[in-house]
Design a protein around this motif. Sequence first.
Motif, PDB file in Angstrom:
ATOM      1  N   ALA A  99       1.048  -1.199  -0.066  1.00 47.51           N
ATOM      2  CA  ALA A  99      -0.028   0.157   0.126  1.00 47.51           C
ATOM      3  C   ALA A  99       0.796   1.381  -0.057  1.00 47.51           C
ATOM      4  N   PRO A 100       1.024   1.912  -1.131  1.00 51.89           N
ATOM      5  CA  PRO A 100       1.914   3.047  -1.354  1.00 51.89           C
ATOM      6  C   PRO A 100       1.364   4.024  -0.085  1.00 51.89           C
ATOM      7  N   ILE A 101       2.543   4.847   0.548  1.00 55.35           N
ATOM      8  CA  ILE A 101       2.139   5.689   1.585  1.00 55.35           C
ATOM      9  C   ILE A 101       1.401   6.740   1.507  1.00 55.35           C
ATOM     10  N   HIS A 102       1.825   7.185   0.057  1.00 52.51           N
ATOM     11  CA  HIS A 102       0.935   8.523  -0.559  1.00 52.51           C
ATOM     12  C   HIS A 102      -0.264   8.133  -1.316  1.00 52.51           C
ATOM     13  N   GLY A 103      -0.523   6.960  -1.204  1.00 54.69           N
ATOM     14  CA  GLY A 103      -1.668   6.619  -2.274  1.00 54.69           C
ATOM     15  C   GLY A 103      -3.012   6.776  -1.466  1.00 54.69           C
ATOM     16  N   ASN A 104      -4.221   6.529  -1.970  1.00 56.12           N
ATOM     17  CA  ASN A 104      -5.427   6.636  -1.253  1.00 56.12           C
ATOM     18  C   ASN A 104      -5.998   5.151  -0.846  1.00 56.12           C
TER      19      ASN A 104
END
Lengths: 195, 195
Positions: free
Chosen positions: A80-85
Amino acid sequence: MTERLDAQFAFLREADKLKSILRASCLIDGSRHENSAEHSWHIMLYALVLSEQAAPGVDINRVLKMLLIHDIVEIDAGDAPIHGNVDHAAMAAKEAAAADRLFRLLPSDQAESFRALWGEFEAAESPDAIHAKSIDRLQTPIANLVTGGGSWKDYDVTLEQLEARVGVPVKRGLPKVWAWLLPKLQTFFAARERG
Amino acid sequence: MTERLDAQFAFLREADKLKSILRASCLIDGSRHENSAEHSWHIMLYALVLSEQAAPGVDINRVLKMLLIHDIVEIDAGDAPIHGNVDHAAMAAKEAAAADRLFRLLPSDQAESFRALWGEFEAAESPDAIHAKSIDRLQTPIANLVTGGGSWKDYDVTLEQLEARVGVPVKRGLPKVWAWLLPKLQTFFAARERG
């Protein structure tokens, strides 16, 4: 004895799949995205080199073990990308199910201790877990600074977002490192705004 | 303080290059060659899972640190395939020069301690180093068995070569694991001979 080794090697073979889980961040030379296995290696090296920055009471040997196993759940749950939603509750449930399946490949005593260590990391409350989390958050900003923005550009990240999602956990475990890093981030984002 | 962190992060950035050093072995899914950074992560997981197999007196925490840094010299020296024809003296000299350059990016106290730990691993004489070496040798045979031969095919390896180059170090540190593995290797090579 043989059954125990059979179970241990089944787990170790399954773990090979972490080498195919790609993260949002790239290698410093920009050649490709980084995978979660090599990321795990790199942040363990961060933890070893920066061990003198750990708060009193932090056990670096336990931190290394946490970092060694912390991303294995991504084999089932993905990164889960840290800056993704991201829907954090859904992701947490997916990761918990992944931890159950993957660690249960091991003999039951090891399944329990690995699951507990992973749970401690995720909870981010014990001194060791707080330190491990701040190490984990540190590698991508370092790479992004060198590569002219890296995954910050892909996710349109602002300095304010970075201070909230990266700064808060890094400062918690590694305040002096954050004090070293913040001016570099400020310079980078100020130049980007002008440019 | 700032200079110390500058040096530590210079080393940590340089270490990123280990992710681009390819080994002779492939991932278990056969999709690509494995790199030395993700290999280092994987064998640390081997060491943790198989820690109960260590001889009395082996300190698993030191073993993990050895495995964490053992391949960093490959950034300058490259990977020498275990079944390839390698000039071992020339390779040792190249790796020693690499260790000097790479570890000296760190502050001098850390440069010394990392260099000493790497030297201890290479010498393969201390209980910790003997154990670390046998763990290091174990991952490729496990992957090759699953993938129908893997790098054994590329290098035309026989069971006799495998017993000499892999069996001897694995048996030294992990005799019960070698006893578990050998019949599997015998079955595999017997089937291959029948063809």
